[in-house]
Design a protein around this motif. Structure first.
Motif, PDB file in Angstrom:
ATOM      1  N   ALA A  57      56.127  -1.182 -40.080  1.00 42.86           N
ATOM      2  CA  ALA A  57      55.300  -1.509 -41.243  1.00 42.86           C
ATOM      3  C   ALA A  57      54.405  -2.718 -40.958  1.00 42.86           C
ATOM      4  O   ALA A  57      53.204  -2.699 -41.277  1.00 42.86           O
ATOM      5  CB  ALA A  57      56.191  -1.781 -42.456  1.00 42.86           C
ATOM      6  N   PHE A  58      54.956  -3.752 -40.360  1.00 42.71           N
ATOM      7  CA  PHE A  58      54.174  -4.953 -40.078  1.00 42.71           C
ATOM      8  C   PHE A  58      53.084  -4.675 -39.052  1.00 42.71           C
ATOM      9  O   PHE A  58      51.945  -5.143 -39.208  1.00 42.71           O
ATOM     10  CB  PHE A  58      55.098  -6.078 -39.584  1.00 42.71           C
ATOM     11  N   THR A  59      53.404  -3.943 -38.005  1.00 43.01           N
ATOM     12  CA  THR A  59      52.400  -3.680 -36.973  1.00 43.01           C
ATOM     13  C   THR A  59      51.323  -2.708 -37.465  1.00 43.01           C
ATOM     14  O   THR A  59      50.165  -2.808 -37.055  1.00 43.01           O
ATOM     15  CB  THR A  59      53.059  -3.135 -35.690  1.00 43.01           C
ATOM     16  N   GLU A  60      51.693  -1.786 -38.343  1.00 46.60           N
ATOM     17  CA  GLU A  60      50.695  -0.878 -38.910  1.00 46.60           C
ATOM     18  C   GLU A  60      49.712  -1.635 -39.790  1.00 46.60           C
ATOM     19  O   GLU A  60      48.504  -1.414 -39.731  1.00 46.60           O
ATOM     20  CB  GLU A  60      51.383   0.225 -39.716  1.00 46.60           C
ATOM     21  N   VAL A  61      50.235  -2.521 -40.631  1.00 49.78           N
ATOM     22  CA  VAL A  61      49.368  -3.300 -41.510  1.00 49.78           C
ATOM     23  C   VAL A  61      48.444  -4.196 -40.683  1.00 49.78           C
ATOM     24  O   VAL A  61      47.252  -4.348 -40.987  1.00 49.78           O
ATOM     25  CB  VAL A  61      50.204  -4.138 -42.499  1.00 49.78           C
ATOM     26  N   ALA A  62      49.003  -4.786 -39.618  1.00 51.87           N
ATOM     27  CA  ALA A  62      48.213  -5.693 -38.783  1.00 51.87           C
ATOM     28  C   ALA A  62      47.266  -4.948 -37.857  1.00 51.87           C
ATOM     29  O   ALA A  62      46.274  -5.528 -37.399  1.00 51.87           O
ATOM     30  CB  ALA A  62      49.150  -6.578 -37.952  1.00 51.87           C
ATOM     31  N   GLY A  63      47.585  -3.685 -37.556  1.00 52.51           N
ATOM     32  CA  GLY A  63      46.798  -2.957 -36.578  1.00 52.51           C
ATOM     33  C   GLY A  63      46.988  -3.485 -35.174  1.00 52.51           C
ATOM     34  O   GLY A  63      46.099  -3.370 -34.326  1.00 52.51           O
ATOM     35  N   SER A  64      48.161  -4.070 -34.914  1.00 50.56           N
ATOM     36  CA  SER A  64      48.425  -4.680 -33.603  1.00 50.56           C
ATOM     37  C   SER A  64      49.910  -4.601 -33.298  1.00 50.56           C
ATOM     38  O   SER A  64      50.751  -4.733 -34.193  1.00 50.56           O
ATOM     39  CB  SER A  64      47.976  -6.147 -33.598  1.00 50.56           C
ATOM     40  N   ALA A  66      51.169  -6.737 -30.987  1.00 49.08           N
ATOM     41  CA  ALA A  66      51.399  -8.005 -30.297  1.00 49.08           C
ATOM     42  C   ALA A  66      52.752  -8.591 -30.709  1.00 49.08           C
ATOM     43  O   ALA A  66      53.233  -8.342 -31.822  1.00 49.08           O
ATOM     44  CB  ALA A  66      50.283  -8.990 -30.620  1.00 49.08           C
ATOM     45  N   PRO A  67      53.377  -9.379 -29.831  1.00 54.42           N
ATOM     46  CA  PRO A  67      54.676  -9.974 -30.167  1.00 54.42           C
ATOM     47  C   PRO A  67      54.694 -10.731 -31.491  1.00 54.42           C
ATOM     48  O   PRO A  67      55.713 -10.719 -32.196  1.00 54.42           O
ATOM     49  CB  PRO A  67      54.940 -10.913 -28.975  1.00 54.42           C
ATOM     50  N   TRP A  69      53.252 -10.058 -34.347  1.00 56.43           N
ATOM     51  CA  TRP A  69      53.443  -9.159 -35.489  1.00 56.43           C
ATOM     52  C   TRP A  69      54.819  -8.509 -35.450  1.00 56.43           C
ATOM     53  O   TRP A  69      55.408  -8.224 -36.505  1.00 56.43           O
ATOM     54  CB  TRP A  69      52.345  -8.100 -35.516  1.00 56.43           C
ATOM     55  N   ILE A  70      55.342  -8.290 -34.263  1.00 58.22           N
ATOM     56  CA  ILE A  70      56.698  -7.736 -34.156  1.00 58.22           C
ATOM     57  C   ILE A  70      57.724  -8.737 -34.665  1.00 58.22           C
ATOM     58  O   ILE A  70      58.706  -8.374 -35.321  1.00 58.22           O
ATOM     59  CB  ILE A  70      56.987  -7.355 -32.690  1.00 58.22           C
ATOM     60  N   ARG A  71      57.480 -10.025 -34.415  1.00 49.71           N
ATOM     61  CA  ARG A  71      58.440 -11.072 -34.790  1.00 49.71           C
ATOM     62  C   ARG A  71      58.201 -11.660 -36.182  1.00 49.71           C
ATOM     63  O   ARG A  71      59.071 -12.356 -36.723  1.00 49.71           O
ATOM     64  CB  ARG A  71      58.385 -12.211 -33.764  1.00 49.71           C
ATOM     65  N   LEU A  72      57.032 -11.399 -36.759  1.00 48.72           N
ATOM     66  CA  LEU A  72      56.693 -12.018 -38.046  1.00 48.72           C
ATOM     67  C   LEU A  72      57.723 -11.754 -39.147  1.00 48.72           C
ATOM     68  O   LEU A  72      57.965 -12.643 -39.987  1.00 48.72           O
ATOM     69  CB  LEU A  72      55.305 -11.558 -38.498  1.00 48.72           C
ATOM     70  N   PRO A  73      58.364 -10.574 -39.220  1.00 44.55           N
ATOM     71  CA  PRO A  73      59.391 -10.408 -40.259  1.00 44.55           C
ATOM     72  C   PRO A  73      60.506 -11.441 -40.174  1.00 44.55           C
ATOM     73  O   PRO A  73      61.134 -11.745 -41.201  1.00 44.55           O
ATOM     74  CB  PRO A  73      59.935  -8.996 -39.984  1.00 44.55           C
ATOM     75  N   GLY A  74      60.756 -12.018 -38.995  1.00 43.55           N
ATOM     76  CA  GLY A  74      61.852 -12.972 -38.833  1.00 43.55           C
ATOM     77  C   GLY A  74      61.762 -14.161 -39.771  1.00 43.55           C
ATOM     78  O   GLY A  74      62.641 -14.366 -40.629  1.00 43.55           O
ATOM     79  N   PRO A  75      60.724 -14.999 -39.655  1.00 45.91           N
ATOM     80  CA  PRO A  75      60.643 -16.145 -40.564  1.00 45.91           C
ATOM     81  C   PRO A  75      60.476 -15.750 -42.027  1.00 45.91           C
ATOM     82  O   PRO A  75      60.984 -16.446 -42.917  1.00 45.91           O
ATOM     83  CB  PRO A  75      59.413 -16.914 -40.055  1.00 45.91           C
TER      84      PRO A  75
END
Length: 477
Positions: A57-64, A66-67, A69-75
């Motif tokens: 979901a995060f990478t689809e919204v970002a269109g990327s 990249a690490p 966006w993959i890690r952004l759900p963490g914080p």
């Protein structure tokens, strides 16, 4: 109260901003979770599906991909969990207790690491915290809606990691030993119904896929696979796990938690005893696992949702200087970890990179893919899960397809399960491995060494990566 919320938001923002500048490569688990999200299913080889869905979901919204966006759900997920924990402590003991608890949760070393490197615990803990909050509300007033929400929260937690079942364990102990924690039978039944509805897709997926995830979980438990085997007590493993809990919660906070448990497990007020039964059995159960086989420090992570709600207000109220010292130690680490990720390729200690495990993986994949392109090969095959995890991420959009060497019988990882090298290939492939001998192929198959690299540092420090050109039919005849 506002100060507590702002502190949680500020720490979360700090983590997000520095995450954008992190130079650490994706760890093998992180890359695998991303790969899961590329093929949306209701279950995967070693874990339930929610982390793959969230990353997708995060990478689809970002269109990327990249690490960052993959890690952004963490914080973000840990920030949300901190606010739920804050609200729970506030409901029990007031605004000051809520603020002290929220920032204590957000600064725990285990949370700091989970906010930096995406993991299934990171996705689980907000739902575990929500379920605890809803349980507290049900002790105050019966509500069908709240009961359904609690069951759904536990179900979503199970869709993130099976450790969410610890909530049910704690709830059973709570209703037995703590009268104030009991809820109505109707609410319990509605919660169970919601739980089953949310979790049912993963149950069905496991039944349709040979109980893959369940069997992997049993493999981790290890000692249950052959109960007839004589058990060897692993006291060093127990000491390592228990010592690790001082690192997960923070040394002072965990010591204070043990003190609170000793003082309140029998004579404390009902909320304190409820929080003890929602945390202590988890730690003790994993201690048993550690002594019978092995256990990693994070395996008791759900315990610290209730543990910090119990400990932080008690310590703030009775020993504020110790609370501030405990918070200061944890905050120092919480601020340092994102900086370490920014300088992952340069910060060293005794001539070794501090975050060496998270450096060099992308470079190895880039060299393998570059070698394949130079040799005119479009298939890359490997045995190592570490290599395959990063190769799948690095190869996306390159026109090169990564594959796992096929295995007979029980497959050792997700890539062997879902992406075994297909039969009937008519073109040669590149095979990469950390070995000085070529892959075992069918007799008469062409095998030619293309290149090798001695790796000086990072995750593969001191190892030699070798690439071979392998003719068709190597693993298919």
């Amino acid at each position: 109260m506002r100060l507590g919320v702002l502190a949680v938001l500020a720490l979360t923002l700090y983590r997000v901003v520095l995450l954008a500048f992190a130079s650490a490569d994706l760890f093998v688990d992180e890359a695998q979770y991303w790969a899961w999200g590329q093929n949306l299913e209701f279950g995967y080889y070693s874990k339930p599906p929610l982390i793959g869905w969230v990353i997708r979901a995060f990478t689809e919204v970002a269109g990327s991909d990249a690490p960052f966006w993959i890690r952004l759900p963490g914080p973000l997920f840990h920030g949300a969990a901190a606010l739920v924990v804050l609200a729970t402590a506030r409901r029990l003991w007031g605004d000051v207790a809520g603020a002290a608890t929220g920032i204590a949760y957000a600064s725990m070393p285990g949370v700091a690491l989970g906010a930096l490197l995406i993991s299934t615990d990171t996705i689980l803990l907000p739902f575990f915290a929500l379920a605890l909050f809803f349980w507290l509300k049900l002790t105050e007033r019966s509500s069908a809606g709240v009961a359904l929400a609690m069951g759904a929260a536990v179900g979503l937690g199970m869709m993130a990691k099976y450790a969410a079942i610890y909530f049910v364990l704690g709830a059973l102990f709570s209703v037995i030993f703590v009268r104030g924690a009991r809820i109505s039978w109707r609410d319990a039944a509605l919660a169970a119904l919601a739980f089953l509805v949310v979790f049912a897709p993963n149950i069905l997926w496991n039944l349709q896929n040979g109980l893959t995830t369940v069997s992997h979980t049993a493999d981790n438990v290890d000692w249950i696979n052959d109960p007839s085997t004589r058990l060897r007590l692993n006291f060093s493993g127990l000491a390592e796990f228990f010592g690790g809990q001082f690192g997960v919660m923070g040394p002072v906070f965990f010591a204070a938690y043990l003190v609170v448990v000793a003082r309140k497990i029998v004579t404390g007020d009902w909320p304190a005893r409820w929080l003890i039964w929602m945390s202590l059995p988890i730690i003790l159960l994993v201690c048993v696992q550690a002594i019978l086989s092995r256990a990693y420090a994070n395996w008791a992570a759900p315990a610290y949702v209730a543990a910090v709600i119990l400990t932080a207000p008690w310590l703030f109220d009775r020993a504020r200087r110790i609370y501030c010292a405990a918070l200061g130690i944890n905050l120092a680490l919480s601020l340092a970890l994102p900086l370490a990720a920014v300088f992952a390729t340069s910060w060293t200690l005794n001539d070794r990179l501090v975050l060496g495990r998270y450096v060099g993986r992308a470079e190895a994949s880039a060299r393998i893919l570059s070698t394949a392109r130079e040799a005119g090969l479009t298939d890359v095959v490997a045995t190592s899960r570490d290599l395959l995890a990063d190769l799948f991420h690095a190869a996306k959009g390159t026109g090169i397809a990564p594959w796992s060497v096929p295995f007979e019988g029980h497959v050792p990882h997700y890539y062997a399960q879902r992406f075994p090298y297909p039969t009937g290939q008519s073109a040669p492939a590149l095979y990469a491995d950390f070995a000085d001998v070529p892959p075992l192929c069918a007799p008469g198959t062409e095998v030619t060494e293309l290149t090798r690299w001695d790796i000086p540092g990072g995750a593969y420090r001191g190892r030699t990566l070798v690439a071979w050109r392998v003719g068709p039919g190597c693993w298919t005849d």
